[in-house]
Design an enzyme around this catalytic site. Structure first.
Site, short mmCIF file in Angstrom:
data_model
loop_
_atom_site.label_atom_id
_atom_site.label_comp_id
_atom_site.label_asym_id
_atom_site.label_seq_id
_atom_site.Cartn_x
_atom_site.Cartn_y
_atom_site.Cartn_z
N ASP A 250 110.13 128.56 5.99
CA ASP A 250 110.76 130.18 6.59
C ASP A 250 109.49 131.11 6.69
O ASP A 250 109.28 131.78 5.91
CB ASP A 250 112.11 130.76 6.25
CG ASP A 250 112.57 132.16 6.84
OD1 ASP A 250 111.27 132.24 7.63
OD2 ASP A 250 113.21 132.97 6.47
N LYS B 272 102.49 138.36 10.47
CA LYS B 272 103.80 138.39 11.62
C LYS B 272 103.72 139.14 12.73
O LYS B 272 103.35 138.52 13.73
CB LYS B 272 105.03 137.80 10.98
CG LYS B 272 105.95 136.97 11.73
CD LYS B 272 107.45 136.29 11.25
CE LYS B 272 107.73 135.38 11.65
NZ LYS B 272 109.34 135.44 11.50
N ASP C 20 119.53 137.24 14.08
CA ASP C 20 119.26 137.65 13.00
C ASP C 20 118.40 138.57 13.17
O ASP C 20 116.89 138.68 14.13
CB ASP C 20 117.87 136.32 13.09
CG ASP C 20 117.00 136.35 12.66
OD1 ASP C 20 117.30 136.75 11.62
OD2 ASP C 20 116.21 134.98 12.53
#
Lengths: 626, 175
Positions: A25, A87, A206
């Site tokens: 992840d 990210k 999420d």
């Protein structure tokens, strides 16, 4: 020559052998690596027992890096060279990144993807992510005691092609064999679905550090079917920190902050947010370098009003995803919560109110994605035992299309199409004698090309001159199981063809990757992986040259077919050497070793015969004894 | 997998408009369980490519049969009837007038921000469309009247598009 006991996917190892595969992840705030051990998915911890790896990379002047906690605790000291939440920059240009002004980095606008200037040079987000992945890879290989066969890497379902490609490039750079890019919510559902053996339609909410995803999944008898997905790739837990940060500046009437102070205060805001999960009030205090002292208290009610807009912003994509799936709220059987930000009671309440049910929170929201990814990785490499078998049918999150006359988008593959998928569309020329056609591939839902993301441009040339409208140009989009696109165009009457794997504007070319590999080799001298690659390349080169000179010396020992086979294998090795995958090189060496066995045998005989010629038996005997 | 077989044959189902969708679902999943790229991660390059093509084909076939309008269009195409969706847009006047009325109602509700009215229009149209599919089932499966069926499909193209526009209007109100 050493024999390597490494199985490349594609070469079948012994069937009973347990292959080392992990799920990773790669998160905005934290990253994790997990694997399946004795049938149970577990997160692998570092040598101090910590499963999370903060997604923070600090660059030093000598090119070395700190990754994780070490970098995180020092971030206020060296904010410019300490990259957090990288990210958010993956596959992104400067204009796509929100809150640039409050970030301490020296951004450099590069074609396609922004880069960051550090003490160790200019780094692309792909390189920074690769550092994180390398760290996790080392952790996993140390824990599992061997080289990984491959990894499943998770991405937000809402990631577009450029962001996915960047993630895959980062994994390649870290020396990982990517088994599959897996959508994070899907990974979470796998983790939950298998534990609860659930059937029905589930929503996965999420809210990670930097991204928000909603996916609607249908679970039926061993099939995970993604019905729709949506989200916001620039909304996450960090935004709540940022809101608190703004509140603090307002309340404290602070002067513009230095990079260090901003980072320090941002950390305090994050801590306050986390503290509020279990407490009615959180203190925020900091001594700034200007001498100003921040000493505030943030209570739950104030925080709830600060968070309100952000939370309701997440519900828009939720509604859209439901509509895309053709479902009503009451048809959702369960809501899975993923991401550390869903620990906020305000988020849980809002989601519970919307879906009219308690969300599922029994798995650790930080770990659930990695656990699901590990489970999928285990399945993909074939470590399954009878009943642990399921199939994942995933979708593309955003529509793919082409630019038409007037800057309008023509959708070729609509969002939420199950992958892999392909769609072809025919176009024609609009001018007499037109011999070329520019093809512009875009991704997004908007009508205007300028509102969508540009993925690639290429030209189809050599169309024979015809009257306008006579040429028939068939453009085919193929999306693979990782959600990555390739496009080809073909003029039907002549068969003229042109194609691209879509990655030019935001992805990295193979040359760039090779260049980065070289860079990292000179910078990180102790990087065992790269050293091993280089060694393999050198050894392979030696073997290749030896074989070639043998071919030149003794062509008469081989018939045509045998020689051709060896030459073909040599070419394969040459290709492998040019690449960056040590396993491929080793396999190609094994192949060449196998193909040249007989040749070597004959050469040996020949030289023995030559040696024997003109000598008598006694000489030989002496030689043997010697 | 036989890439040349028609989509019904691919799923070993009878060529008909009235289709057991849950049966289609399970047959589709059975095929994907065999051919999906996730099953070939360990295989060689050629097998992986073939797997992608087969899974792509299965997805395409499934999508075509799952959606009633696509299924009807496909059935007509198999029997040699082109619905000429793009080349021929001539429709009877009374149908076009009806369409205009629908569109006006949608536009009005949209401009007035009338969420409730849009939902009402959505439900009414949905019901109308569903009854037309019933009729289409008769024409295609029972009487085999492909000419009338072609006409019905062309009308449904308009109606589905209208439904889509209502959904878009609803979406834009929510955002």
């Amino acid at each position: 020559m050493a024999l390597f006991q490494i199985a490349e996917p594609g070469e079948a190892p012994a069937p009973h052998e347990h292959k080392l595969a992990v799920g990773i992840d790669l998160g905005t705030t934290n990253s994790l690596v997990a694997t399946v051990r004795s049938g149970i998915a577990i997160c692998l911890s570092d040598d101090q027992g910590r499963p999370l790896l903060p997604s923070v990379v600090r660059y030093h002047a000598d090119g070395s890096t700190d990754v994780g906690y070490g970098a995180q605790t020092r971030q206020a000291v060296d904010p410019k060279n300490t990259i957090v939440s990288v990210k958010r920059f993956m596959g992104r240009g400067l204009k796509d990144i929100s809150h640039v002004e409050s970030m301490p980095y020296e951004f450099i606008e590069a074609p396609g993807m922004v880069k960051v200037k550090t003490l160790a040079g200019i780094k692309s987000p792909v390189e920074v992510s690769a550092e994180i992945l390398k760290n996790l890879r080392d952790r996993a290989e140390a824990a599992l005691g061997g080289e990984l066969v491959g990894a499943v890497i998770t991405v937000p379902a809402y990631f577009d092609d450029a962001q996915r490609q960047a993630t895959k490039d980062a994994a390649r750079l870290a020396g990982l064999n990517v088994l599959r890019l897996l959508n994070e919510p899907t990974a979470a559902a796998i983790a939950y679905g298998l534990d609860n053996s659930a059937e029905g339609v589930y929503a996965v909410y999420d809210l990670g550090g930097g991204t928000f995803d909603i996916s609607i999944l249908k679970l039926t008898k061993g099939v995970f079917e993604v019905m729709s997905t949506g989200g916001d790739s620039a909304l996450g837990g960090d935004d709540f920190d940022h809101r608190i940060f703004c509140w603090v500046i307002e309340q404290g009437k602070l002067q513009p902050l230095s990079a260090q102070d901003a980072r320090l205060l941002m950390m305090r805001c994050r801590e306050a947010k986390e503290f509020l999960t279990n407490n009615p009030e959180a203190p925020i205090s900091a001594n700034l370098s200007t001498g100003e002292i921040v000493d505030l208290k943030l209570d739950v009610a104030t925080f709830a009003s600060i968070a309100q807009t952000l939370i309701s912003k997440t519900l828009q994509p939720v509604k859209k995803a439901l509509r895309d799936a053709g479902l009503r709220v009451e048809e959702i059987k369960g809501v899975v919560m993923v991401g550390g930000a869903t620990r906020m009671p305000q988020v849980q309440k809002a989601v519970g109110d919307f879906f009219r049910q308690e969300p599922l929170t029994n798995l650790d929201p930080d770990k659930v994605v990695a656990l699901g990814a590990a489970t999928q990785a285990n399945l993909l490499v074939g470590n399954k035992t009878g009943k642990d078998d399921w199939l994942l049918l995933d979708v593309i999150p955003l529509s793919l299309g082409l630019e038409m006359m007037g800057g309008l988008t023509e959708k070729v593959i609509p969002r939420n199409s199950t992958i892999p998928t392909a769609r072809a569309q025919e176009f024609t020329t609009f001018k007499d004698g037109q011999t070329a056609m520019a093809i512009h591939v875009v991704q997004g839902e908007r009508e205007l090309v300028s509102d969508c993301r540009s993925l690639a441009r290429f030209d189809l040339r050599g169309i024979p001159p015809m009257v306008a409208g006579a040429a028939r140009i068939r453009v085919t989009f193929q999306v693979d199981a990782d959600g990555l696109l390739s496009v080809s165009a073909r003029e039907q009457t002549t068969g003229i063809e042109s194609s691209v794997v879509v990655k030019p504007s935001y992805g990295l070319s193979d040359d760039e990757i090779a260049g980065m590999l070289k860079d990292s080799m000179t910078h990180a001298k102790d990087d065992a992986i790269n050293r091993a690659l280089k060694e393999a390349q050198v050894e392979a080169q030696r073997m290749l040259e030896a074989t070639e000179s043998a071919l030149k010396e003794d062509p008469h020992l081989l018939n045509e077919a045998e020689a051709a086979k060896i030459v073909a294998t040599i070419e394969k090795l040459r290709l492998a050497i040019a690449g960056d995958n040590r396993r491929v090189i080793n396999l190609a060496m094994d192949d060449l070793g196998f193909e040249t066995q007989e040749f070597a045998h004959r050469r040996m005989n020949q030289s023995v015969n030559r040696a024997l010629a003109g000598r008598n038996v006694a000489d030989i005997k002496i030689g043997e004894e010697a | 997998m036989d890439f040349k077989a028609d989509h019904f044959a691919l799923f070993s189902m009878n060529r008909a408009f009235r289709l057991d969708l849950s049966d289609l679902d399970s047959r589709y999943r059975d095929i994907q369980a065999q051919v999906h790229p996730d099953r070939f991660v360990n295989a060689g390059e050629a097998a992986r490519r073939l797997s992608m093509q087969q899974a792509t084909h299965a997805n395409e076939a499934y999508l075509t049969l799952k959606k009633p309008l696509k299924r009807a269009t496909y059935l007509l195409q198999l029997s040699g009837h082109d619905i000429q969706a793009e080349s021929n847009t001539a429709m009877p006047a009374e149908f076009l007038i009806e369409q205009m009325e629908w569109r006006e109602a949608v536009m009005e509700a949209r401009q007035g921000g009338d969420h409730h009215e849009l939902e009402h229009l959505h439900n009414r149209l949905r019901a109308d469309i569903n009854s037309r599919y019933e009729e289409l089932g008769e024409l295609l499966d029972a009487s085999g009247d492909f000419v009338s069926a072609t006409d019905r499909v062309r009308r449904l193209l308009f109606l589905e598009k209208l439904l889509h526009e209502i959904d878009d209007a609803l979406a834009s109100l929510e955002e």
